[in-house]
Design a protein around this motif. Sequence first.
Motif, PDB file in Angstrom:
ATOM      1  N   GLN A 155       0.830  -1.199   0.000  1.00 45.45           N
ATOM      2  CA  GLN A 155       0.000   0.000   0.000  1.00 45.45           C
ATOM      3  C   GLN A 155       0.866   1.252   0.000  1.00 45.45           C
ATOM      4  N   VAL A 156       0.260   2.362  -0.416  1.00 41.29           N
ATOM      5  CA  VAL A 156       0.983   3.627  -0.543  1.00 41.29           C
ATOM      6  C   VAL A 156       0.170   4.744   0.098  1.00 41.29           C
ATOM      7  N   SER A 157       0.851   5.600   0.823  1.00 41.51           N
ATOM      8  CA  SER A 157       0.247   6.803   1.396  1.00 41.51           C
ATOM      9  C   SER A 157       1.008   8.018   0.868  1.00 41.51           C
ATOM     10  N   VAL A 158       0.268   9.065   0.505  1.00 43.87           N
ATOM     11  CA  VAL A 158       0.871  10.327   0.067  1.00 43.87           C
ATOM     12  C   VAL A 158       0.323  11.439   0.949  1.00 43.87           C
ATOM     13  N   ASP A 159       1.204  12.346   1.379  1.00 46.59           N
ATOM     14  CA  ASP A 159       0.783  13.543   2.098  1.00 46.59           C
ATOM     15  C   ASP A 159       0.859  14.723   1.148  1.00 46.59           C
ATOM     16  N   ALA A 160      -0.202  15.535   1.090  1.00 44.03           N
ATOM     17  CA  ALA A 160      -0.238  16.662   0.156  1.00 44.03           C
ATOM     18  C   ALA A 160       0.798  17.732   0.479  1.00 44.03           C
ATOM     19  N   SER A 161       1.293  17.785   1.695  1.00 41.00           N
ATOM     20  CA  SER A 161       2.471  18.547   2.116  1.00 41.00           C
ATOM     21  C   SER A 161       2.279  20.047   2.243  1.00 41.00           C
ATOM     22  N   SER A 162       1.886  20.760   1.164  1.00 34.54           N
ATOM     23  CA  SER A 162       1.965  22.220   1.187  1.00 34.54           C
ATOM     24  C   SER A 162       1.159  22.820   0.053  1.00 34.54           C
ATOM     25  N   THR A 163       0.353  23.844   0.354  1.00 32.62           N
ATOM     26  CA  THR A 163      -0.372  24.520  -0.724  1.00 32.62           C
ATOM     27  C   THR A 163       0.597  25.207  -1.678  1.00 32.62           C
ATOM     28  N   GLY A 164       1.694  25.765  -1.141  1.00 36.58           N
ATOM     29  CA  GLY A 164       2.680  26.403  -2.014  1.00 36.58           C
ATOM     30  C   GLY A 164       3.293  25.428  -2.990  1.00 36.58           C
ATOM     31  N   MET A 165       3.645  24.228  -2.500  1.00 34.61           N
ATOM     32  CA  MET A 165       4.216  23.212  -3.374  1.00 34.61           C
ATOM     33  C   MET A 165       3.191  22.769  -4.410  1.00 34.61           C
ATOM     34  N   LEU A 166       1.932  22.597  -4.000  1.00 37.57           N
ATOM     35  CA  LEU A 166       0.888  22.143  -4.931  1.00 37.57           C
ATOM     36  C   LEU A 166       0.653  23.159  -6.044  1.00 37.57           C
ATOM     37  N   VAL A 167       0.678  24.438  -5.693  1.00 39.01           N
ATOM     38  CA  VAL A 167       0.500  25.477  -6.712  1.00 39.01           C
ATOM     39  C   VAL A 167       1.671  25.472  -7.692  1.00 39.01           C
ATOM     40  N   ARG A 168       2.888  25.334  -7.160  1.00 37.53           N
ATOM     41  CA  ARG A 168       4.066  25.284  -8.053  1.00 37.53           C
ATOM     42  C   ARG A 168       3.983  24.072  -8.983  1.00 37.53           C
ATOM     43  N   TYR A 169       3.583  22.941  -8.443  1.00 40.32           N
ATOM     44  CA  TYR A 169       3.510  21.723  -9.248  1.00 40.32           C
ATOM     45  C   TYR A 169       2.379  21.813 -10.271  1.00 40.32           C
ATOM     46  N   GLY A 170       1.287  22.449  -9.863  1.00 35.51           N
ATOM     47  CA  GLY A 170       0.094  22.552 -10.695  1.00 35.51           C
ATOM     48  C   GLY A 170      -0.991  21.634 -10.167  1.00 35.51           C
ATOM     49  N   ILE A 171      -2.159  22.197  -9.862  1.00 37.89           N
ATOM     50  CA  ILE A 171      -3.243  21.411  -9.271  1.00 37.89           C
ATOM     51  C   ILE A 171      -3.667  20.275 -10.198  1.00 37.89           C
ATOM     52  N   GLU A 172      -3.889  20.599 -11.462  1.00 36.58           N
ATOM     53  CA  GLU A 172      -4.307  19.570 -12.415  1.00 36.58           C
ATOM     54  C   GLU A 172      -3.237  18.497 -12.583  1.00 36.58           C
ATOM     55  N   ALA A 173      -1.984  18.946 -12.639  1.00 36.70           N
ATOM     56  CA  ALA A 173      -0.886  17.983 -12.801  1.00 36.70           C
ATOM     57  C   ALA A 173      -0.795  17.061 -11.594  1.00 36.70           C
ATOM     58  N   PHE A 174      -0.988  17.612 -10.386  1.00 32.26           N
ATOM     59  CA  PHE A 174      -0.899  16.785  -9.180  1.00 32.26           C
ATOM     60  C   PHE A 174      -2.049  15.778  -9.127  1.00 32.26           C
ATOM     61  N   LEU A 175      -3.266  16.233  -9.448  1.00 33.06           N
ATOM     62  CA  LEU A 175      -4.401  15.315  -9.457  1.00 33.06           C
ATOM     63  C   LEU A 175      -4.215  14.211 -10.494  1.00 33.06           C
ATOM     64  N   ALA A 176      -3.659  14.574 -11.646  1.00 36.11           N
ATOM     65  CA  ALA A 176      -3.401  13.563 -12.678  1.00 36.11           C
ATOM     66  C   ALA A 176      -2.357  12.555 -12.194  1.00 36.11           C
ATOM     67  N   LEU A 177      -1.338  13.052 -11.488  1.00 32.33           N
ATOM     68  CA  LEU A 177      -0.316  12.150 -10.959  1.00 32.33           C
ATOM     69  C   LEU A 177      -0.917  11.194  -9.936  1.00 32.33           C
ATOM     70  N   MET A 178      -1.780  11.709  -9.060  1.00 34.49           N
ATOM     71  CA  MET A 178      -2.417  10.848  -8.064  1.00 34.49           C
ATOM     72  C   MET A 178      -3.334   9.820  -8.739  1.00 34.49           C
ATOM     73  N   ALA A 179      -4.038  10.242  -9.788  1.00 26.92           N
ATOM     74  CA  ALA A 179      -4.894   9.293 -10.507  1.00 26.92           C
ATOM     75  C   ALA A 179      -4.072   8.189 -11.147  1.00 26.92           C
ATOM     76  N   GLU A 180      -2.861   8.533 -11.604  1.00 22.78           N
ATOM     77  CA  GLU A 180      -1.985   7.518 -12.205  1.00 22.78           C
ATOM     78  C   GLU A 180      -1.387   6.597 -11.144  1.00 22.78           C
ATOM     79  N   LEU A 181      -0.886   7.168 -10.057  1.00 18.84           N
ATOM     80  CA  LEU A 181      -0.169   6.390  -9.053  1.00 18.84           C
ATOM     81  C   LEU A 181      -1.106   5.614  -8.126  1.00 18.84           C
ATOM     82  N   ARG A 182      -2.351   6.059  -7.983  1.00 17.41           N
ATOM     83  CA  ARG A 182      -3.377   5.377  -7.203  1.00 17.41           C
ATOM     84  C   ARG A 182      -2.949   5.071  -5.763  1.00 17.41           C
ATOM     85  N   PRO A 183      -2.556   6.102  -5.000  1.00 16.22           N
ATOM     86  CA  PRO A 183      -2.229   5.828  -3.599  1.00 16.22           C
ATOM     87  C   PRO A 183      -3.451   5.334  -2.848  1.00 16.22           C
ATOM     88  N   ASP A 184      -3.230   4.511  -1.841  1.00 13.55           N
ATOM     89  CA  ASP A 184      -4.333   4.013  -1.029  1.00 13.55           C
ATOM     90  C   ASP A 184      -4.850   5.098  -0.088  1.00 13.55           C
TER      91      ASP A 184
END
Length: 295
Positions: A155-184
Amino acid sequence: MTMLGVVGDLVEDVIVWLGEPVQYGTDSKVDIFHTRGGSGANVAGFAAPLYPTRFIGCVGEDHVGDFLVEDLSATGVEVKVQRRGQSGTIVVLIDETGERTMLPQRGASVLLQDVSDAWLEDLEILHVPAYSFDGGPLQHTACDLIRRMKLRGGQVSVDASSTGMLVRYGIEAFLALMAELRPDFLIANESEAALLGLSKQGNPGPNLTRLPQTVVVAKAGPEPTAVHIPGVDSLTVPVAPVKYIRDLTGAGDAFAAGFLAGYLQTGHLWEACVAGHATAAKVLGSPGASITQPA
């Protein structure tokens, strides 16, 4: 023996408790503490007394790296690190309400690469702070380790960590990455969950449908934690009052540690949240990600 695994950053934290608002252009009254830090290392350090834990990361070939490894190992963590470059440092300014402003220079912590399969042996859950996706070789290594864990049946756990980091990464890009990686599990605070469209004021957000295989754990400080479980009603888990709050640094990491250790021990999300709340409460009165009250 099964273990909780954590991959991420292990750095030096310089914690600055502001005794007054910053006086620009002159001196300001402060207390300063040097501690071991890094979101990944914090989770591992808090989890180790509760459940066997392994940390995977990278530190510099310097005396700071030596200290960081020794200090994390002293908590009972099985530490697996590569050594290259210069160890990272994060300056954390804490205002009088306990809120944080972080100034990171991550250094060697983002240089992890080519991790051996042996470092994944016996891991039941691998936890990855989203900071790990924020550039450097670690970004690709973290994704690779998640994919390898899933292939191994872990199993895999991801912590969203930081709004600043999420904005830099890109909200859509992060959601797409999570959809691909499928963390539990995806763990986020109230601001991060709202930014991602996953939870708002404890209610399910519109983007939950994009993560149909992920339990979203949305914390809200002293307010109840919402646990959004695919296909069933959400849980709302109350938070016990905390009498003294001076420094919020590490509270989210402590929650993740308690939550994951509690889940591994019981298999129940409610009990896992209760354990997360209890662990987080222990760090709120001390400097940085520690449970030692200052003199």
